[in-house]
Enzyme design. Structure first.
Site, mmCIF file in Angstrom:
data_model
loop_
_atom_site.group_PDB
_atom_site.id
_atom_site.type_symbol
_atom_site.label_atom_id
_atom_site.label_comp_id
_atom_site.label_asym_id
_atom_site.label_seq_id
_atom_site.Cartn_x
_atom_site.Cartn_y
_atom_site.Cartn_z
ATOM 1 N N ASP A 67 0.824 -1.216 0.000
ATOM 2 C CA ASP A 67 0.000 0.000 0.000
ATOM 3 C C ASP A 67 0.852 1.258 0.000
ATOM 4 O OD1 ASP A 67 0.785 -0.600 2.637
ATOM 5 O OD2 ASP A 67 -1.013 0.300 3.522
ATOM 6 N N GLY A 156 -2.921 -5.594 19.227
ATOM 7 C CA GLY A 156 -1.598 -6.158 19.006
ATOM 8 C C GLY A 156 -1.587 -7.388 18.133
ATOM 9 N N GLY A 158 -2.323 -7.461 14.818
ATOM 10 C CA GLY A 158 -2.176 -7.178 13.395
ATOM 11 C C GLY A 158 -3.488 -7.179 12.645
ATOM 12 N N LEU A 159 -4.600 -6.974 13.360
ATOM 13 C CA LEU A 159 -5.928 -6.970 12.754
ATOM 14 C C LEU A 159 -6.510 -5.563 12.709
ATOM 15 C CD1 LEU A 159 -7.300 -10.186 14.490
ATOM 16 C CD2 LEU A 159 -6.312 -9.980 12.194
ATOM 17 N N SER A 160 -5.657 -4.573 12.939
ATOM 18 C CA SER A 160 -6.005 -3.160 12.758
ATOM 19 C C SER A 160 -6.974 -2.635 13.795
ATOM 20 C CB SER A 160 -6.560 -2.926 11.345
ATOM 21 O OG SER A 160 -6.441 -1.576 10.983
ATOM 22 N N SER A 161 -6.735 -2.963 15.054
ATOM 23 C CA SER A 161 -7.592 -2.448 16.118
ATOM 24 C C SER A 161 -7.490 -0.937 16.239
ATOM 25 C CB SER A 161 -7.225 -3.106 17.451
ATOM 26 O OG SER A 161 -5.869 -2.856 17.801
ATOM 27 N N SER A 162 -6.299 -0.379 16.055
ATOM 28 C CA SER A 162 -6.147 1.072 16.191
ATOM 29 C C SER A 162 -6.886 1.810 15.089
ATOM 30 C CB SER A 162 -4.660 1.457 16.185
ATOM 31 O OG SER A 162 -4.043 1.125 14.954
ATOM 32 N N ASP A 212 -5.289 -0.225 5.869
ATOM 33 C CA ASP A 212 -6.153 -0.536 7.004
ATOM 34 C C ASP A 212 -7.332 0.410 7.110
ATOM 35 O OD1 ASP A 212 -4.367 -2.539 7.543
ATOM 36 O OD2 ASP A 212 -3.319 -1.447 9.122
ATOM 37 N N TYR A 264 8.995 -1.663 10.724
ATOM 38 C CA TYR A 264 8.108 -1.259 9.638
ATOM 39 C C TYR A 264 8.643 -0.006 8.943
ATOM 40 C CZ TYR A 264 3.648 0.222 7.457
ATOM 41 O OH TYR A 264 2.678 0.610 6.574
#
Length: 420
Positions: A67, A156, A158-162, A212, A264
């Site tokens: 991306d 934490g 990696g499922l884009s909680s933030s 995300d 990253y």
């Protein structure tokens, strides 16, 4: 391989699309996290919220670290969501409280929206405060708001909680300002995604791309979102794993990752350096991979090889989905993991153990997802073989003395919207 014209003519609609009957955003008021947010708000403030907005986490089926290189991605939204119950204030102050797993509310220090700046807020509270800052910088007039957050996107993992939290906050603050999403005069969903990206990049300090945020805002149920980041064009591609007798098993390794602290940013800077050396605006423009690799220093070659081949894998997977060959995308998923592990070097023991165990137990394909250095993996499995795959993963973790992972089936679900 992907070139500057790769993917032209394959899109049928824009990400800035209108909600359609049977394909709308938002799961509705019966979602538990929505109910919890509304109830907690009422208990804290003594009155019901003016509304509740929610946004999902995501799984990226294919297209990792592409991306921010203007490439292709293909995510879908999860049923797991962050919900924000909100009411307006008139004093320009933002208050935020979050409902913990123990049912207790944790309140952040109030911030004055007109003066809040990067560096003023840390921890989880930086995400909603940063959204308010980003909207303010965009010219959105915010009179203040009380927010109460509830969510069930694993943090934490990696499922884009933030990003789920940020997207739900953005819709809530816009709604309170009289600029409900999808209404005239309101920023479009892709525009909101860029505002959320600015929150991450310039306020929180995480140099994330657009995957995300766009997934959380623009995905619809039963589909993957095929997005060309460079052009902004997208297409909702049907993804009915159940009809094909398949499931996407999500494996939360419980190895926590944090993009602010991980490698990253180092990988992203390496990609930007490679594009600059090649005289290109991004790695998406590469048309001859071999020639590009010959022109680059040794340390940058693996990064470029991953990005170019990953873009090609996205196009291959989407082509198979469009022709109803969902059961044939497994090799691309596995090849993606090998590329992320060996070329991009963002995997870890927990991710490799999960992928290897799933494949050995009969998964059609498996790979790590997200930024890496922890988080989650996915495995495409026959529904009938999922229990055996799950057990194989659990046994492999036990053999390596690792904390048992969290396992669940990822089902393409609605994107962000207003629930109440």
């Amino acid at each position: 391989m992907s070139g500057s014209n790769a993917g032209r003519g394959v899109f049928t609609e824009s990400a800035n699309q209108s909600a359609r009957p049977g394909n709308t955003w938002g799961p509705g008021p019966q979602t538990p996290v929505v109910q919890k947010a509304a109830k907690a708000f009422t208990e804290l403030h003594g009155h019901a919220p003016a509304g509740v907005w929610s946004a999902p986490g995501r799984v990226n089926l294919i297209g990792e670290h592409t991306d921010y290189n203007n490439g292709f991605v293909a995510p879908f939204a999860l049923p797991h969501r962050a919900a924000v119950a909100a009411s307006p204030r008139t004093d320009g102050v933002l208050t935020v409280a979050t409902l913990g797993d123990d049912g207790q509310l944790q309140a952040a220090d109030p911030v004055v929206i007109a003066s809040v700046a990067p560096g003023d807020v840390s921890g989880w509270a930086a995400y909603p405060a940063g959204v308010a800052w980003s909207l303010r910088e965009h010219g959105i007039d915010l009179s203040g708001a009380d927010l109460v957050v509830s969510g069930n996107v694993p943090t934490g993992a990696g499922l884009s909680s933030s990003h789920a939290l940020e997207c739900a906050t953005a819709l809530a603050l816009l709604g309170l300002a009289g600029r409900e999403v999808d209404q005239p005069g309101t920023p479009t969903r892709p525009e909101i995604a860029r505002l959320v990206q600015r929150t991450e990049n310039d306020f929180v300090g995480a140099m994330t791309g657009l995957l995300d945020q766009t997934a959380s805002l623009c995905c619809v149920a039963g589909h993957v979102l095929f997005l060309d980041v460079r052009s902004g064009e997208s297409e909702q591609v049907p993804f009915d794993a159940e009809a094909a007798g398949l499931e996407v098993l999500v494996i939360d390794t419980r190895a926590k990752h944090a993009l602010v602290d991980s490698g990253y940013g180092e990988r992203r800077r390496g990609c930007e350096q490679a594009a600059s050396l090649l005289g290109l605006p991004s790695l998406r423009e590469i048309t001859d991979l071999d020639a590009a690799l010959d022109a680059l220093p040794t340390e940058l070659k693996p990064l470029v090889r991953h990005v170019v081949t990953e873009n090609a894998r996205v196009l291959s997977v989407v082509g198979k989905l469009k022709s109803g060959r969902l059961d044939q995308i497994g090799p691309e998923l596995t090849a993606s993991h090998l590329s992320l592990r060996d070329d991009y070097q963002v995997s870890c023991l927990e991710l490799d153990v999960a992928v290897d165990a799933a494949l050995s137990a009969g998964a059609l394909g498996a790979r790590m997802i997200g930024g890496g250095f922890g988080g989650s993996a996915i495995a495409l499995v026959h529904a009938s073989s999922r229990p055996a795959v799950e057990q194989a993963v659990l046994d492999a973790y036990a053999a390596h003395s690792l904390t048992p992972p969290r396992l669940f089936v990822g089902v393409p679900s609605p994107g962000a919207g207003r629930d109440e």
